[in-house]
Design an enzyme around this catalytic site. Sequence first.
Site, PDB file in Angstrom:
ATOM      1  CB  CYS A 115      -0.954   0.007   1.187  1.00  0.00           C
ATOM      2  SG  CYS A 115      -2.082  -1.394   1.166  1.00  0.00           S
ATOM      3  CG  HIS A 252      -3.266   3.627   1.988  1.00  0.00           C
ATOM      4  ND1 HIS A 252      -3.702   3.222   0.748  1.00  0.00           N
ATOM      5  CD2 HIS A 252      -3.293   2.520   2.782  1.00  0.00           C
ATOM      6  CE1 HIS A 252      -3.981   1.923   0.796  1.00  0.00           C
ATOM      7  NE2 HIS A 252      -3.748   1.485   2.003  1.00  0.00           N
ATOM      8  CG  ASN A 282      -6.526  -0.800   0.967  1.00  0.00           C
ATOM      9  OD1 ASN A 282      -5.787  -0.342   0.103  1.00  0.00           O
ATOM     10  ND2 ASN A 282      -6.075  -1.285   2.112  1.00  0.00           N
TER      11      ASN A 282
HETATM   12  O1  UT7 Z   1      -3.716  -0.853   3.540  1.00  0.00           O
HETATM   13  C1  UT7 Z   1      -3.207  -1.139   4.799  1.00  0.00           C
HETATM   14  C2  UT7 Z   1      -3.726  -2.416   5.235  1.00  0.00           C
HETATM   15  N1  UT7 Z   1      -4.998  -2.532   5.793  1.00  0.00           N
HETATM   16  C3  UT7 Z   1      -5.531  -1.767   6.745  1.00  0.00           C
HETATM   17  O2  UT7 Z   1      -5.105  -0.691   7.052  1.00  0.00           O
HETATM   18  C4  UT7 Z   1      -6.689  -2.364   7.489  1.00  0.00           C
HETATM   19  C5  UT7 Z   1      -6.505  -2.202   8.957  1.00  0.00           C
HETATM   20  N2  UT7 Z   1      -7.574  -2.783   9.752  1.00  0.00           N
HETATM   21  C6  UT7 Z   1      -8.872  -2.442   9.650  1.00  0.00           C
HETATM   22  O3  UT7 Z   1      -9.217  -1.618   8.833  1.00  0.00           O
HETATM   23  C7  UT7 Z   1      -9.869  -3.036  10.630  1.00  0.00           C
HETATM   24  O4  UT7 Z   1      -9.172  -3.756  11.628  1.00  0.00           O
HETATM   25  C8  UT7 Z   1     -10.889  -3.973   9.928  1.00  0.00           C
HETATM   26  C9  UT7 Z   1     -11.856  -3.151   9.090  1.00  0.00           C
HETATM   27  C10 UT7 Z   1     -10.169  -4.988   9.086  1.00  0.00           C
HETATM   28  C11 UT7 Z   1     -11.719  -4.718  10.971  1.00  0.00           C
HETATM   29  O5  UT7 Z   1     -12.299  -3.831  11.900  1.00  0.00           O
HETATM   30  P1  UT7 Z   1     -12.216  -4.164  13.463  1.00  0.00           P
HETATM   31  O6  UT7 Z   1     -13.022  -3.138  14.141  1.00  0.00           O
HETATM   32  O7  UT7 Z   1     -10.761  -4.258  13.808  1.00  0.00           O
HETATM   33  O8  UT7 Z   1     -12.952  -5.570  13.556  1.00  0.00           O
HETATM   34  P2  UT7 Z   1     -12.388  -7.006  14.013  1.00  0.00           P
HETATM   35  O9  UT7 Z   1     -11.445  -7.542  13.019  1.00  0.00           O
HETATM   36  O10 UT7 Z   1     -11.943  -6.948  15.433  1.00  0.00           O
HETATM   37  O11 UT7 Z   1     -13.713  -7.833  13.958  1.00  0.00           O
HETATM   38  C12 UT7 Z   1     -14.818  -7.545  14.820  1.00  0.00           C
HETATM   39  C13 UT7 Z   1     -15.900  -8.558  14.569  1.00  0.00           C
HETATM   40  C14 UT7 Z   1     -15.415 -10.009  14.642  1.00  0.00           C
HETATM   41  O12 UT7 Z   1     -16.419 -10.764  15.258  1.00  0.00           O
HETATM   42  P3  UT7 Z   1     -16.295 -11.212  16.824  1.00  0.00           P
HETATM   43  O13 UT7 Z   1     -15.026 -12.006  16.888  1.00  0.00           O
HETATM   44  O14 UT7 Z   1     -16.206  -9.902  17.573  1.00  0.00           O
HETATM   45  O15 UT7 Z   1     -17.534 -11.961  17.044  1.00  0.00           O
HETATM   46  C15 UT7 Z   1     -15.299 -10.419  13.208  1.00  0.00           C
HETATM   47  O16 UT7 Z   1     -15.476 -11.809  13.011  1.00  0.00           O
HETATM   48  O17 UT7 Z   1     -16.429  -8.395  13.254  1.00  0.00           O
HETATM   49  C16 UT7 Z   1     -16.438  -9.651  12.562  1.00  0.00           C
HETATM   50  N3  UT7 Z   1     -16.230  -9.410  11.143  1.00  0.00           N
HETATM   51  C17 UT7 Z   1     -17.246  -9.154  10.315  1.00  0.00           C
HETATM   52  N4  UT7 Z   1     -18.575  -9.059  10.505  1.00  0.00           N
HETATM   53  C18 UT7 Z   1     -19.336  -8.756   9.447  1.00  0.00           C
HETATM   54  C19 UT7 Z   1     -15.075  -9.380  10.445  1.00  0.00           C
HETATM   55  N5  UT7 Z   1     -15.323  -9.101   9.169  1.00  0.00           N
HETATM   56  C20 UT7 Z   1     -16.662  -8.946   9.057  1.00  0.00           C
HETATM   57  C21 UT7 Z   1     -17.506  -8.637   7.982  1.00  0.00           C
HETATM   58  N6  UT7 Z   1     -18.840  -8.553   8.213  1.00  0.00           N
HETATM   59  N7  UT7 Z   1     -17.051  -8.414   6.724  1.00  0.00           N
END
Ligand code: UT7
Length: 325
Positions: A115, A252, A282
Amino acid sequence: MSVLRSVVRGVGSYLPKEVLTNADLTRMVDTTDEWIVERSGIRERHRAAPGEFTSDLAVAAARAALADAGLTPDDIDLVVVATATPDHTFPATATEVQGKLGITRGFAYDIQAVCTGFVYAITTVDAQIKAGLAKRALVIGAETFSRILDWSDRGTCVLFGDGAGAVVLEAVWSPGTLDDHGLLAAHLRADGRHWHKLYVDGGPSTTGVAGHLRMEGKEVFKHAVHNLAEVIDVLLAETGFTAADIDWFVPHQANRRIIDATGKKLGIDPAKIVLTVDRHGNTSAASVPLALDAAVHDGRVKKGDLVMLEAMGGGFTWGAALIRW
Ligand code: UT7
């Protein structure tokens, strides 16, 4: 007229025709529009058509940037493509782009910083322009992340999109002050201890196949805000500018929450932040030039404006660049 500056002569971009909305994704994995919008700010993203490759996206963006600059492929002596999704393991996609544009002089290579690729590319090309290696360069960020996504992993497949953005950089003798047009300063960083937090689980030397993107989202998020704020602080301290001096902040576009948190930490006026994450998702190395193109061509970025580019991604890699438009 004492120093060479890399001045942006033109900007262009390209997005594949197919638009994949959050509603489309709810039919593919267990997700909702509300979750995706609340956690990432993304509403839709573009996806390359079968048979449409990273080099095709890059060529379309490059042609748009050349047209914007009023130049032709014959004017270019360096082509750099920042990409983590090259057409082939080798040669560099940049050579395929060079060939498709009909450029037969100068040199061409790819940069792989995921990225952060475009910020790495613009910074290293600037150094090469200053060293006299090139006079006019096409610097392109182009990706087809749809080809390396695990479409059954809801934690990643909803976040990424395909696209390309490009700029033409030209060597211009300048007085050497911070009022000059062009790239004024930049900082690049990497910390390879974190490579496994955002990577693709394949490659020529390991599995022999391209593999799929794997990410520890929360970890990446945490490091992103800290690293981006740190590198921008360094750049501001080095140049003597403050956050208030920045006219446009072009981050980004990984996650709306990362952008908001970084802007808040640095005290950047939200009205000065360029956002395309809602429409593009992204797009990795393409995200910064795509956002830049949007802000230049809707009239926000004007001659003389101070523009801050920043990105963070796999490696981890991160960096920022300050441009006087
Ligand atoms: O380009 C540089 C690279 N990438 C980034 O900069 C991305 C960096 N990270 C992020 O943007 C965020 O961490 C995410 C958007 C990927 C995730 O957000 P989060 O608030 O950190 O959520 P999480 O991964 O902690 O997931 C929370 C919950 C989980 O369920 P439980 O374990 O709390 O029951 C996941 O299983 O959300 C669930 N989950 C989803 N639910 C519905 C994960 N993906 C999804 C989804 N739809 N697509």
